[in-house]
Structure formats: C-alpha cells, structure tokens
Write a protein that holds these residues in place. Structure first.
Motif, PDB file in Angstrom:
ATOM      1  N   LEU A 182       8.122  -2.917 -10.149  1.00 48.75           N
ATOM      2  CA  LEU A 182       8.179  -1.596  -9.533  1.00 48.75           C
ATOM      3  C   LEU A 182       9.365  -0.817 -10.088  1.00 48.75           C
ATOM      4  CD1 LEU A 182       7.476  -2.616  -5.829  1.00 48.75           C
ATOM      5  CD2 LEU A 182       5.873  -1.628  -7.468  1.00 48.75           C
ATOM      6  N   PRO A 183       9.299   0.501 -10.055  1.00 48.57           N
ATOM      7  CA  PRO A 183      10.405   1.292 -10.595  1.00 48.57           C
ATOM      8  C   PRO A 183      11.737   1.034  -9.880  1.00 48.57           C
ATOM      9  CG  PRO A 183       8.474   2.671 -10.286  1.00 48.57           C
ATOM     10  CD  PRO A 183       8.167   1.342  -9.664  1.00 48.57           C
ATOM     11  N   TRP A 184      11.715   1.001  -8.566  1.00 50.71           N
ATOM     12  CA  TRP A 184      12.941   0.795  -7.796  1.00 50.71           C
ATOM     13  C   TRP A 184      12.993  -0.671  -7.387  1.00 50.71           C
ATOM     14  CZ3 TRP A 184      17.126   3.604  -6.945  1.00 50.71           C
ATOM     15  CH2 TRP A 184      17.971   3.272  -5.911  1.00 50.71           C
ATOM     16  N   PRO A 223       0.799  -1.196   0.000  1.00 53.60           N
ATOM     17  CA  PRO A 223       0.000   0.000   0.000  1.00 53.60           C
ATOM     18  C   PRO A 223       0.857   1.283   0.000  1.00 53.60           C
ATOM     19  CG  PRO A 223      -0.894  -1.552   1.588  1.00 53.60           C
ATOM     20  CD  PRO A 223       0.373  -2.109   1.067  1.00 53.60           C
ATOM     21  N   LEU A 224       1.979   1.266   0.701  1.00 48.77           N
ATOM     22  CA  LEU A 224       2.811   2.461   0.770  1.00 48.77           C
ATOM     23  C   LEU A 224       3.347   2.840  -0.604  1.00 48.77           C
ATOM     24  CD1 LEU A 224       4.323   4.658   2.356  1.00 48.77           C
ATOM     25  CD2 LEU A 224       6.161   3.006   2.675  1.00 48.77           C
ATOM     26  N   ILE A 225       3.804   1.869  -1.366  1.00 48.46           N
ATOM     27  CA  ILE A 225       4.383   2.150  -2.680  1.00 48.46           C
ATOM     28  C   ILE A 225       3.315   2.705  -3.619  1.00 48.46           C
ATOM     29  CG2 ILE A 225       5.527   1.126  -4.680  1.00 48.46           C
ATOM     30  CD1 ILE A 225       6.726  -0.904  -2.671  1.00 48.46           C
ATOM     31  N   LEU A 226       2.112   2.168  -3.562  1.00 48.24           N
ATOM     32  CA  LEU A 226       1.024   2.686  -4.393  1.00 48.24           C
ATOM     33  C   LEU A 226       0.696   4.125  -4.018  1.00 48.24           C
ATOM     34  CD1 LEU A 226      -1.344  -0.406  -4.474  1.00 48.24           C
ATOM     35  CD2 LEU A 226       0.198   0.389  -6.271  1.00 48.24           C
ATOM     36  N   GLY A 227       0.674   4.421  -2.726  1.00 53.54           N
ATOM     37  CA  GLY A 227       0.409   5.781  -2.270  1.00 53.54           C
ATOM     38  C   GLY A 227       1.490   6.749  -2.707  1.00 53.54           C
ATOM     39  N   GLN A 280       5.497  10.601  -6.976  1.00 55.68           N
ATOM     40  CA  GLN A 280       6.898  10.263  -6.701  1.00 55.68           C
ATOM     41  C   GLN A 280       7.205   9.010  -7.511  1.00 55.68           C
ATOM     42  OE1 GLN A 280       9.403  11.517  -5.811  1.00 55.68           O
ATOM     43  NE2 GLN A 280      10.798  10.163  -4.818  1.00 55.68           N
ATOM     44  N   PRO A 281       7.826   9.155  -8.689  1.00 58.73           N
ATOM     45  CA  PRO A 281       7.960   8.018  -9.593  1.00 58.73           C
ATOM     46  C   PRO A 281       8.980   6.966  -9.167  1.00 58.73           C
ATOM     47  CG  PRO A 281       9.073   9.899 -10.503  1.00 58.73           C
ATOM     48  CD  PRO A 281       8.370  10.371  -9.261  1.00 58.73           C
TER      49      PRO A 281
END
Length: 95
Positions: free
Chosen positions: A45-47, A1-5, A11-12
C-alpha cells in the motif's frame, strides 16, 4: 475495503496502521500471525507504517515476536523497498 474505496476516489496516499490500535495495558496484543499478514498486505500500500496506540508499545515491532514473524515481516519490508520508486511514482501520477 476502505483503502480500496479511497484509492478509487483518487486519494493516492492511503494505507493502514500496521498493528492497529491495540493497547498492551489492556491486554490487547496483536496476534503474531495477524501482525505478519497485516505487514504482508500493508507492504504493497502507498502509506505503510507500524503504528500502535498509546506510548506503551512492547509488541509494536516485529522483532519482539518469536520466529517466523520477524523473518516474514523483513522479507516483505525489503520487497517494499525494492518497489518503493514504483509505488511513489504511481502516487505522483495519481495526484
């Protein structure tokens, strides 16, 4: 959930530490199935990085686990490399 938020907040460059902060000297070795699932999710995910706590990391890399973990991780890491230009372009467009 944190990454989606974080992504929804424009914040890409966001992601997670694959493997988490498990200290082997404390007996906290990531469960093989969890590492495989974490890698599958993180590959999109990007990172993306495999990261562990401390400097004693006997089970950081997927190849340290028994099959099928290395094969599963390899498949999704290779898929990430096929999509890397798309992922980086999407991050660039979002900045």
């Amino acid at each position: 959930p944190l990454i989606l938020g974080i992504g929804l907040s424009a914040q890409p460059v966001s992601g997670c530490d694959i493997g988490g902060f498990c200290a082997a000297w404390q007996g906290q070795i990531v469960d093989p199935e969890m590492l495989a699932r974490w890698t599958i999710m993180g590959a999109f995910l990007p990172w993306f990085r495999n990261h562990y706590d401390n400097y004693y990391k006997p089970y950081q890399e997927p190849y340290m686990y028994a099959e099928p973990v290395p094969s599963i991780c390899r498949k999704y890491i290779e898929m990430r490399y096929q999509l890397i230009q798309y992922i980086y372009d999407a991050m660039y467009e979002n900045t």
